[in-house]
Scaffold this motif. Sequence first.
Motif, PDB file in Angstrom:
ATOM      1  N   VAL A  36       0.837  -1.208   0.000  1.00  0.00           N
ATOM      2  CA  VAL A  36       0.000   0.000   0.000  1.00  0.00           C
ATOM      3  C   VAL A  36       0.868   1.253   0.000  1.00  0.00           C
ATOM      4  O   VAL A  36       0.620   2.199  -0.758  1.00  0.00           O
ATOM      5  N   LEU A  37       1.905   1.266   0.815  1.00  0.00           N
ATOM      6  CA  LEU A  37       2.784   2.436   0.877  1.00  0.00           C
ATOM      7  C   LEU A  37       3.525   2.637  -0.445  1.00  0.00           C
ATOM      8  O   LEU A  37       3.631   3.762  -0.951  1.00  0.00           O
ATOM      9  N   ALA A  38       4.054   1.539  -1.014  1.00  0.00           N
ATOM     10  CA  ALA A  38       4.791   1.650  -2.280  1.00  0.00           C
ATOM     11  C   ALA A  38       3.868   2.078  -3.416  1.00  0.00           C
ATOM     12  O   ALA A  38       4.227   2.940  -4.232  1.00  0.00           O
ATOM     13  N   ALA A  39       2.670   1.480  -3.474  1.00  0.00           N
ATOM     14  CA  ALA A  39       1.713   1.847  -4.522  1.00  0.00           C
ATOM     15  C   ALA A  39       1.269   3.292  -4.372  1.00  0.00           C
ATOM     16  O   ALA A  39       1.154   4.030  -5.363  1.00  0.00           O
ATOM     17  N   ALA A  40       1.029   3.726  -3.135  1.00  0.00           N
ATOM     18  CA  ALA A  40       0.620   5.116  -2.895  1.00  0.00           C
ATOM     19  C   ALA A  40       1.717   6.082  -3.337  1.00  0.00           C
ATOM     20  O   ALA A  40       1.428   7.133  -3.940  1.00  0.00           O
ATOM     21  N   ALA A  41       2.976   5.744  -3.051  1.00  0.00           N
ATOM     22  CA  ALA A  41       4.087   6.606  -3.466  1.00  0.00           C
ATOM     23  C   ALA A  41       4.155   6.704  -4.992  1.00  0.00           C
ATOM     24  O   ALA A  41       4.305   7.793  -5.557  1.00  0.00           O
ATOM     25  N   GLY A  42       4.050   5.554  -5.665  1.00  0.00           N
ATOM     26  CA  GLY A  42       4.098   5.560  -7.125  1.00  0.00           C
ATOM     27  C   GLY A  42       2.940   6.321  -7.749  1.00  0.00           C
ATOM     28  O   GLY A  42       3.124   7.110  -8.680  1.00  0.00           O
ATOM     29  N   LEU A  43       1.726   6.114  -7.221  1.00  0.00           N
ATOM     30  CA  LEU A  43       0.549   6.805  -7.758  1.00  0.00           C
ATOM     31  C   LEU A  43       0.607   8.309  -7.474  1.00  0.00           C
ATOM     32  O   LEU A  43       0.207   9.122  -8.310  1.00  0.00           O
ATOM     33  N   ALA A  44       1.089   8.676  -6.284  1.00  0.00           N
ATOM     34  CA  ALA A  44       1.193  10.097  -5.939  1.00  0.00           C
ATOM     35  C   ALA A  44       2.187  10.796  -6.857  1.00  0.00           C
ATOM     36  O   ALA A  44       1.947  11.931  -7.307  1.00  0.00           O
ATOM     37  N   MET A  45       3.305  10.141  -7.143  1.00  0.00           N
ATOM     38  CA  MET A  45       4.296  10.753  -8.036  1.00  0.00           C
ATOM     39  C   MET A  45       3.771  10.831  -9.466  1.00  0.00           C
ATOM     40  O   MET A  45       4.064  11.786 -10.190  1.00  0.00           O
ATOM     41  N   GLN A 170       9.274   6.897  -9.200  1.00  0.00           N
ATOM     42  CA  GLN A 170       7.998   6.264  -9.504  1.00  0.00           C
ATOM     43  C   GLN A 170       8.198   4.807  -9.929  1.00  0.00           C
ATOM     44  O   GLN A 170       7.509   3.905  -9.436  1.00  0.00           O
ATOM     45  N   TRP A 171       9.161   4.584 -10.828  1.00  0.00           N
ATOM     46  CA  TRP A 171       9.412   3.208 -11.287  1.00  0.00           C
ATOM     47  C   TRP A 171       9.993   2.347 -10.175  1.00  0.00           C
ATOM     48  O   TRP A 171       9.719   1.141 -10.113  1.00  0.00           O
ATOM     49  N   ILE A 172      10.783   2.954  -9.292  1.00  0.00           N
ATOM     50  CA  ILE A 172      11.282   2.201  -8.138  1.00  0.00           C
ATOM     51  C   ILE A 172      10.120   1.760  -7.252  1.00  0.00           C
ATOM     52  O   ILE A 172      10.074   0.617  -6.775  1.00  0.00           O
ATOM     53  N   ALA A 173       9.151   2.665  -7.032  1.00  0.00           N
ATOM     54  CA  ALA A 173       7.988   2.332  -6.196  1.00  0.00           C
ATOM     55  C   ALA A 173       7.181   1.202  -6.812  1.00  0.00           C
ATOM     56  O   ALA A 173       6.800   0.240  -6.116  1.00  0.00           O
ATOM     57  N   PHE A 174       6.926   1.269  -8.115  1.00  0.00           N
ATOM     58  CA  PHE A 174       6.170   0.198  -8.766  1.00  0.00           C
ATOM     59  C   PHE A 174       6.980  -1.102  -8.825  1.00  0.00           C
ATOM     60  O   PHE A 174       6.411  -2.201  -8.778  1.00  0.00           O
ATOM     61  N   GLY A 175       8.306  -0.973  -8.920  1.00  0.00           N
ATOM     62  CA  GLY A 175       9.143  -2.172  -8.846  1.00  0.00           C
ATOM     63  C   GLY A 175       9.047  -2.849  -7.487  1.00  0.00           C
ATOM     64  O   GLY A 175       9.025  -4.081  -7.386  1.00  0.00           O
ATOM     65  N   LEU A 176       8.976  -2.025  -6.428  1.00  0.00           N
ATOM     66  CA  LEU A 176       8.799  -2.577  -5.082  1.00  0.00           C
ATOM     67  C   LEU A 176       7.469  -3.304  -4.956  1.00  0.00           C
ATOM     68  O   LEU A 176       7.370  -4.341  -4.284  1.00  0.00           O
ATOM     69  N   VAL A 177       6.426  -2.763  -5.594  1.00  0.00           N
ATOM     70  CA  VAL A 177       5.122  -3.436  -5.572  1.00  0.00           C
ATOM     71  C   VAL A 177       5.233  -4.827  -6.193  1.00  0.00           C
ATOM     72  O   VAL A 177       4.714  -5.814  -5.659  1.00  0.00           O
ATOM     73  N   ALA A 178       5.940  -4.907  -7.333  1.00  0.00           N
ATOM     74  CA  ALA A 178       6.120  -6.209  -7.992  1.00  0.00           C
ATOM     75  C   ALA A 178       6.923  -7.165  -7.113  1.00  0.00           C
ATOM     76  O   ALA A 178       6.585  -8.358  -7.001  1.00  0.00           O
TER      77      ALA A 178
END
Length: 298
Positions: A36-45, A170-178
């Motif tokens: 949730v935190l990683a996705a929120a960071a990616g979506l916010a950016m 942003q890509w780092i955050a989405f990478g963390l989600v994966a």
Amino acid sequence: MFKFFVIPGHDRRLIPEGRLSGPMPWVIAIMIFLTVLAAAAGLAMTHAMSDVSDELSSRATVQIIEANPEIRARQAAAAAARLRRLPLIEEVRLLPPEEIEALIEPWLGAQNLSEDIPLPALIDLKLARAATESEYQSMRSTLQTIAPAARVEPSSGYIAPVISLVRSFQWIAFGLVALLALATASAVIISARSALNTHAETIAVVHLLGGTDQQISRLLQRRIALDALLGGLIGLVGGVVIIWLISTQLTALGSGLVQSVGLNWWSWLIIAAIPILGMFLAMMTAKFTVIGTLKKIL
């Protein structure tokens, strides 16, 4: 999907469900919390980059570079008057010298710089729409006859390095989600194999009585799905609380770029769906793990 939650009670007793007593819901809760935190960071950016890009794509800056202050002021006034007649320009604002000095004060100090350094005149432009490079070139050519040293730059160019850095985050955050999804699937595999080992005798008896791999898989899928859903909801609540606290702190900063970092309604829908997606991932991982393992040992 709902057929996994309507299994008769006597069948469910074959493989007892641990609820919150086992480690699985808490492992899932931690994974969903971080997701949730990683996705929120990616979506916010993503939201911030979209807002800033839209805002800056319709703005430009004209610099009138001239050492003589009288000539500079005359060229800036003439350039501003000429720009107001262009159909592409919606608003023209000639910045006063005091405002220009205030802009560079954080870097060069508060002393009277105009006496020591010939500061350029600045004209802020608001465009009716995003201009193309050929239109910028045409604007430069128009100003050449008025101010030979005039420069026309789109505002988006000044913040391009920041946008590039934010896009990397942003890509780092989405990478963390994966990666967290992969870690969740691995935890489910370990849990499913552990459940198979724990209930190996019960599963053997069920097979002897005519039970199929699909029936056993359904029992374990239901158990893991409930654990994943319960843990996911706990992780979602924890993540939303942290997001709210961080957003409160960002709002207090008062920076325009920072305040653009936010979540819109569809971002919240995606975040709210994370526990459901985690449950689906757990169910499918458990299904393939259980059926694959049973084929090997039976």
